[in-house]
Design an enzyme around this catalytic site. Sequence first.
Site, PDB file in Angstrom:
ATOM      1  N   GLY A 292      15.391 -25.523 -28.634  1.00  0.00           N
ATOM      2  CA  GLY A 292      16.124 -26.496 -28.674  1.00  0.00           C
ATOM      3  C   GLY A 292      17.522 -25.943 -29.446  1.00  0.00           C
ATOM      4  O   GLY A 292      18.022 -24.941 -28.936  1.00  0.00           O
ATOM      5  N   SER A 293      18.114 -27.017 -30.350  1.00  0.00           N
ATOM      6  CA  SER A 293      19.449 -26.560 -30.783  1.00  0.00           C
ATOM      7  C   SER A 293      19.582 -25.463 -31.705  1.00  0.00           C
ATOM      8  O   SER A 293      20.682 -25.080 -32.097  1.00  0.00           O
ATOM      9  CB  SER A 293      19.903 -27.831 -31.547  1.00  0.00           C
ATOM     10  OG  SER A 293      19.913 -28.968 -30.596  1.00  0.00           O
ATOM     11  N   THR A 294      18.367 -24.871 -31.997  1.00  0.00           N
ATOM     12  CA  THR A 294      18.403 -23.602 -32.894  1.00  0.00           C
ATOM     13  C   THR A 294      18.957 -22.475 -32.213  1.00  0.00           C
ATOM     14  O   THR A 294      19.421 -21.449 -32.849  1.00  0.00           O
ATOM     15  CB  THR A 294      17.104 -23.505 -33.412  1.00  0.00           C
ATOM     16  OG1 THR A 294      16.225 -23.245 -32.438  1.00  0.00           O
ATOM     17  CG2 THR A 294      16.511 -24.331 -34.477  1.00  0.00           C
ATOM     18  N   ILE A 295      19.171 -22.664 -30.883  1.00  0.00           N
ATOM     19  CA  ILE A 295      19.910 -21.557 -29.995  1.00  0.00           C
ATOM     20  C   ILE A 295      21.398 -21.448 -29.936  1.00  0.00           C
ATOM     21  O   ILE A 295      22.152 -20.772 -29.722  1.00  0.00           O
ATOM     22  CB  ILE A 295      19.295 -21.672 -28.535  1.00  0.00           C
ATOM     23  CG1 ILE A 295      19.347 -20.420 -28.048  1.00  0.00           C
ATOM     24  CG2 ILE A 295      19.981 -22.481 -27.671  1.00  0.00           C
ATOM     25  CD1 ILE A 295      18.286 -19.302 -28.403  1.00  0.00           C
ATOM     26  N   LYS A 296      22.026 -22.787 -30.168  1.00  0.00           N
ATOM     27  CA  LYS A 296      23.338 -22.942 -30.178  1.00  0.00           C
ATOM     28  C   LYS A 296      24.401 -22.017 -30.983  1.00  0.00           C
ATOM     29  O   LYS A 296      25.230 -21.668 -30.337  1.00  0.00           O
ATOM     30  CB  LYS A 296      23.821 -24.602 -30.667  1.00  0.00           C
ATOM     31  CG  LYS A 296      23.242 -25.560 -29.830  1.00  0.00           C
ATOM     32  CD  LYS A 296      23.499 -27.007 -30.265  1.00  0.00           C
ATOM     33  CE  LYS A 296      23.078 -28.157 -29.243  1.00  0.00           C
ATOM     34  NZ  LYS A 296      22.819 -29.360 -29.816  1.00  0.00           N
TER      35      LYS A 296
END
Lengths: 570, 379
Positions: A292-296
Amino acid sequence: MKHPVFPETGQLRDVMLRSLLLLAVAGLAYRAFYLQVLQTPFLQDKAANRHVRVVDEHAHRGMIRDRNGEPLAISTAVNSVWADPTQFVAVRHRWSELADLLEMPAGKLEQLIGQRLERRFVYVKRRLTPQLADQVKGLGLPGIYLQREYRRYYPTGEVSGHLLGFTNIDDLGQEGIELQFDQLLSGQPGRTRVVQDLYRRWVQPVESLEPALSGSDMTLTLDKRLQYLAYRELKAAVHRHRAASGSVVLLDIPSGDILAMVNQPSFNPNETSGRTPAKVRNRAVTDVFEPGSTIKPFIIAAALQAGIYRSDSLIDTRPGVLEVGGHKIRDHRSFGRITPKQILQKSSNVGAARVALGMDAAQIEEALRSLGIGRSTASQLPGESDGILAPAHSWRKLDQATMAFGYGLSVTPLQLAKAYAILGNQGRDVSPRIVSQPAAARPAQVITPEVADSVVRMLEAVVTPEGTAMQADVEGYRIAGKTGTAHLFRKGGYDKERYVATFAGLAPASAPRLAMVITIQDPKGEAYYAGDVAAPVFARVMSRALQLLHIPADGDSLPTRLVQPKGIPA
Amino acid sequence: MTSAVIKNLAPSRGSLAGWDWPLISVVLGLVSLGLIFVYSASIPYAGERLADSDFFLRRQQIFLIISIATAALVTQVPVDIWRRLALPMTLLGVGLLVLVLVPGIGREVNGSMRWITAAGLRVQPSEWVKVSFVLYLALLLTRRNKDSVVPLLGPLVVLLFITLLLLAEPDLGAAAVLAMTAAGMLFLAGLPIGQFLLLNTGLLSAVAVLTVISPYRMARLTAFVDPWADPLASGFQLTQSLMAFGRGGWSGVGLGQSVQKLFYLPEAHTDFLLAVIAEELGLLAVLLIIAAYAWLTLRAFAIARNALAAGNPFASQVAYGLGLLIGVQALVNIGVNMGVLPTKGLTLPLLSYGGSSLLFTGLALGLLLRIDHETRAAT
């Protein structure tokens, strides 16, 4: 016939009988000579076949310790009770004494031994405490014997079960560290030639053929205190949010040492029951999830590194919806024209997607792979998964866009922790490890120090009242981190109702020492945003870890604790 | 020549000189050796099964004291009294042999009814019968009865009856020893050679028939012929005994060092005691023991000859009988241990563990000493 006939025939017959006697004696004497001199090789060989046996000599299994020398796995001598039913049956009236002592139900001995009277060896009970074994010995029951065995004891129980694994009844490693380092831990059993009695119990050693080599002790990078702490908080969170499972990984950034690695659900390695695959699996390395957004932050870092954006570039996220390949990517609301920092702070999917679409697919793949996504970390933990990262040439436009907010690729908690640790390590590579080793050669520079530092700065904005992870804040320290709340992928697509909540963070943000990842799968309560579910675990574990490791504070306590954080969906 | 020897040893009443000290010394030597080895051989068994490794040692010590006391007592009883006791003792013995077969009185051990339990003590009537029958047969053989057409019929009928009772227990070993002793006595008493051979043929045929009709005796016999054919079952005991001899070699593995006694060798402290001695002390000790029994037997024969020369045919026949009894049993036991005779269930007199055996061997030796003592006094 004249009788009694004396002495004329008597004298002769006396001589005859004496001669016969001497003849018999001579015969026996020759027989003795034959057996004890002429036939000795044959007879001694026959005897040796029965008497002499080569037995394995137990090699003490090495101890496993944590980084501070605290024991995590210890072998202790225990005794097992066995019976020779053919002897034990003689004291049937005393069977109850043994049953009482071993706290066995009334019919158990009867069932165990009474029905196997022709056997010569039946285990009555295995692995008694030394005290109980002494008491059994004290009964002095014929046909009851003790056998020395070694039992593996894990003082931390369920806290470290996944990581340490366990041994089987023969003292062989079956899972975890016990399996991975079995050779090292188990040493080399010795072999001794012994004389045995009829019942194959050894009586005395004759000669040692090979001495037993004790297994080596191992020191892990774990910190037992942090392990306990992480486990306690994870368990509480999983329980509170009625989640299916969860993992926490805590890394020491400079060294890559795994300080803590815990999972839920768990099992107690000291007990043989309850070892179902679901409980035994070390999910922190075996299970993959969509980050999820932890990759951003890594997409932003790649864009900065490639020079496509600068930290003060403005990305237009209006109107809060972006259509790619017929699909609509949405933000919670329209954030307008925002900086990369704000993309992270607000966790804007549209912003991240725009950034990704502005790059070459190959550039993104290259950036992610250099961080270790899609590749095992080589931590030496058994069963570690590679994660999933498809090659860039296979990506469609939509894949490239959704990848920017963490869909379409999968990581393990350890991989994610490693990637964050690289950010915190000024862009230098970090190799997670479970066994203390001398530091590797100069690690490769994965991201430039400038880019890495600036992304960490940006991530500090996440842990503010304006960000998504206010609850990850630790008093007195600056924290950098990122939430991720992804829909669970099920057969046939994404489940609109189920999530995996992740928080990845670094502390202290000014010069990161620790990287931690918390993932919680399928929380079923009201709260499911990572900021509500995972971030508080981070705060609790990290605050205590920073203290225990004497890491100096680098920030002020933020007075904004009271402000209600605004959860923003990924 | 004989009388010259006796003259030199002429006793003076009340002094020690009237007794056969060499005999006493050899016997005491044997029982001492026996005590040591009963202990050595029984330690593993007693320690494990009875949780008391001294069990057999203690009991054998008590048996030994009782037996020596009995022997001493017997030496004080004139032979003439024994002559009068011969018939009652034999009748009592036959009675006991019948009693032992009565369930509830006789005690079954390893499939045989050989013991009577009375007042907490276990006695073996066969041991009693062996000694009393020797007395009885001596009495019959020395009773001058010119009117009897078939003088041997009486003793033979009694012998047959006793043998049948022994076989009913079954105690083939005791029956065989008794029969051989009787045969020896009849031979010495001058039974015509033709009748003697006829008698022996009869005996051997009986043994053959008894063997063939009894599966367990047949199994023992085949095991004896080729023990290595089935060393784990029927040949087990014998092969284990042979291995003990083999392990012993010239000088043995050392006192207490036997491995065969570690449950490999059944009956290590009773019937197969010699095997343990052979293993621990070696060939030289075995030869010494064989020599000791041969010497004991020959000594008894000498006592018999002297008694006859002194005009006491009854005492002479008794001495022959007792010498044969001990000698035959010892040689048979040794032969069984070394695999030249089939397994019988016989103890080695004086050495093996067992109260009855020790007691009646003591009684027999006391009687021998008494006969010798009276002979010396008479010449």
